[in-house]
Scaffold this motif. Structure first.
Motif, PDB file in Angstrom:
ATOM      1  N   GLU A 186     121.269 -63.484  22.066  1.00  0.00           N
ATOM      2  CA  GLU A 186     121.202 -63.735  20.624  1.00  0.00           C
ATOM      3  C   GLU A 186     121.604 -65.168  20.316  1.00  0.00           C
ATOM      4  OE1 GLU A 186     124.179 -61.839  18.110  1.00  0.00           O
ATOM      5  OE2 GLU A 186     125.282 -61.234  19.902  1.00  0.00           O
ATOM      6  N   GLU A 187     121.033 -65.680  19.245  1.00  0.00           N
ATOM      7  CA  GLU A 187     121.349 -67.015  18.760  1.00  0.00           C
ATOM      8  C   GLU A 187     122.595 -66.940  17.900  1.00  0.00           C
ATOM      9  OE1 GLU A 187     119.027 -70.791  16.698  1.00  0.00           O
ATOM     10  OE2 GLU A 187     118.200 -68.775  16.543  1.00  0.00           O
TER      11      GLU A 187
ATOM     12  N   TRP B 101     123.896 -70.221  22.046  1.00  0.00           N
ATOM     13  CA  TRP B 101     123.294 -68.935  22.361  1.00  0.00           C
ATOM     14  C   TRP B 101     124.218 -68.124  23.260  1.00  0.00           C
ATOM     15  CZ3 TRP B 101     118.387 -66.593  21.454  1.00  0.00           C
ATOM     16  CH2 TRP B 101     117.538 -67.334  20.619  1.00  0.00           C
TER      17      TRP B 101
ATOM     18  N   ASN C 216     122.929 -74.487  17.660  1.00  0.00           N
ATOM     19  CA  ASN C 216     122.360 -74.592  19.003  1.00  0.00           C
ATOM     20  C   ASN C 216     123.175 -73.873  20.078  1.00  0.00           C
ATOM     21  OD1 ASN C 216     120.130 -76.217  18.205  1.00  0.00           O
ATOM     22  ND2 ASN C 216     121.474 -78.011  18.142  1.00  0.00           N
TER      23      ASN C 216
ATOM     24  N   ARG D  87     113.872 -70.662  20.758  1.00  0.00           N
ATOM     25  CA  ARG D  87     112.929 -69.615  20.363  1.00  0.00           C
ATOM     26  C   ARG D  87     111.492 -70.008  20.725  1.00  0.00           C
ATOM     27  NH1 ARG D  87     114.664 -65.349  17.694  1.00  0.00           N
ATOM     28  NH2 ARG D  87     116.756 -65.387  16.771  1.00  0.00           N
TER      29      ARG D  87
ATOM     30  N   ASN E  46     114.298 -76.274  20.877  1.00  0.00           N
ATOM     31  CA  ASN E  46     114.100 -75.036  20.138  1.00  0.00           C
ATOM     32  C   ASN E  46     113.920 -73.906  21.147  1.00  0.00           C
ATOM     33  OD1 ASN E  46     113.087 -72.812  18.704  1.00  0.00           O
ATOM     34  ND2 ASN E  46     112.050 -74.117  17.211  1.00  0.00           N
TER      35      ASN E  46
END
Length: 367
Positions: free
Chosen positions: A105-106, A112, A110, A159, A157
């Motif tokens: 999960e984030e 994780w 920035n 994702r 990024n």
């Protein structure tokens, strides 16, 4: 070993005298490796279906394509519409050793949370390189559950990287040769339900994998109502139990949500004598969490509900579920729902009949 003799109604309308154990070792069983499914069936709804009647213990053998015949017009079928993220990415240490990353999960800024697997020792402050070294992640903190907090550098990024290069986070008992594009394509389609909508899971709600559009159409045409909940499957569902005393295990919290239409549907179903049929442990835990909260205005939250024998189910009357690993929270949930002895008996019969087990395996309907 302390055993508790317990009267449990389990929503069957009649008492069931069961032997209840809170020792993890009493929920263990042997399974031949050849019964662990490595691939899904050719057709989603062609999986075998073992039907277990809780009142009598009777067992029937069917195909999942026949499940609509077990549902009634007054019933409510509940499905988990979470969507699995292809969150497994290969990385490298500075010296070139491979690291397998599973992004969970984030967090924020920035950062994780991730599970990492490497043949070498991973150290705080070390950097892992991703996407041919275009992206780097710094290891900050390791938690007791073996997850790491990573800081993503280079303004990357993650994702976008996950959706461009990530693979489906299959469980470790499903073996895949590296760079097998055929199986990777198969997994991208079949380790996802046909009704998946809300992205956020790192494992599939596997009982839902058997539903095809054809089966869903038959269920709707029969008059059975369908409702959706969302529970993003994360560490809470699949982390192993490490305590022999079951009650000492603590579940990780997982995010869930549902719409305002769900509770009226449950009320209508109960009032007309219908059954709430949960698809999988995630739908079951979400429904029972909602029942415990008893708050129609709380449409989302986090649940760490751990269901083990004995448990007073409030909403769930029937359960669609795969065959699970021993000594897991999933196996304990089905043991709470149907009774430990009945589940062990059903599993032994399933083994003798050659049923396929675990995520890509066959299915049970417990009614």
């Amino acid at each position: 070993m302390p055993l508790i003799f317990c009267f449990s109604l389990l929503n069957t309308g009649m008492p069931d005298v069961s032997v209840i154990s809170h020792k993890l070792s009493d929920y263990d069983f042997d399974l031949p490796k050849e019964l662990i499914a490595q691939k899904p069936t050719e057709k989603r709804d062609n999986a075998r279906l073992l039907v277990l009647y809780r009142r009598s213990g009777r067992i029937e053998h069917r195909r999942f394509s026949e499940i609509a015949g077990y549902l009634r017009p007054e019933d409510l079928l509940v499905l988990n519409n979470t969507k699995v993220i292809p969150s497994r990415i290969a990385g490298k240490k500075p010296q070139g050793a491979y690291v397998d990353l599973l992004f969970i999960e984030e967090l924020e800024d920035n950062h994780w949370k991730a599970l990492l697997k490497s043949n070498g020792l991973l150290k705080k402050g070390e950097k892992i390189y991703l996407d041919n070294a275009a992206v780097s992640a710094c290891l900050l903190v390791k938690h007791e559950d073996n997850s790491w907090i990573l800081r993503i550098e280079n303004g990357a990024n993650i994702r976008e990287l996950i959706h461009r290069t990530g693979e489906m986070p299959l469980p470790p008992y499903i073996k895949r040769p590296k760079k097998n594009n055929t199986l990777s394509t198969l997994d991208a389609e079949r380790y996802q339900t046909v009704f998946a909508q809300k992205e956020g899971a790192i494992a599939a709600p596997t009982a839902g994998l058997h539903f095809s559009e054809d089966v869903l159409g038959k269920i709707r045409n029969s008059g059975t109502d369908i409702a959706f909940v969302t529970l993003h499957v994360r560490l809470g569902t699949f982390l192993p139990i490490k305590t022999e005393e079951i009650k000492n295990h603590r579940m990780h919290k997982e995010y869930y949500e549902y719409t305002k239409e769900l509770l009226p549907k449950i009320t209508i179903t109960k009032n007309r004598g219908g059954r709430i049929i949960a698809t999988g442990s995630t739908s079951c835990r979400t429904l029972e969490t909602i029942a415990l909260n008893n708050n129609i205005h709380q449409f989302s939250g986090y649940t760490d509900l751990f269901i083990y024998p004995p448990y007073p189910f409030q909403y769930v009357d029937a359960l669609i579920t795969n065959f699970h690993l021993p000594k897991t929270t999933l196996f304990l949930l089905v043991s709470a729902f149907a009774g430990r002895e009945q589940i062990f008996n059903a599993y032994e019969i399933a083994k003798k009949e050659g049923y396929r087990f675990y995520s890509y395996g066959d299915c049970m309907l417990i009614i």
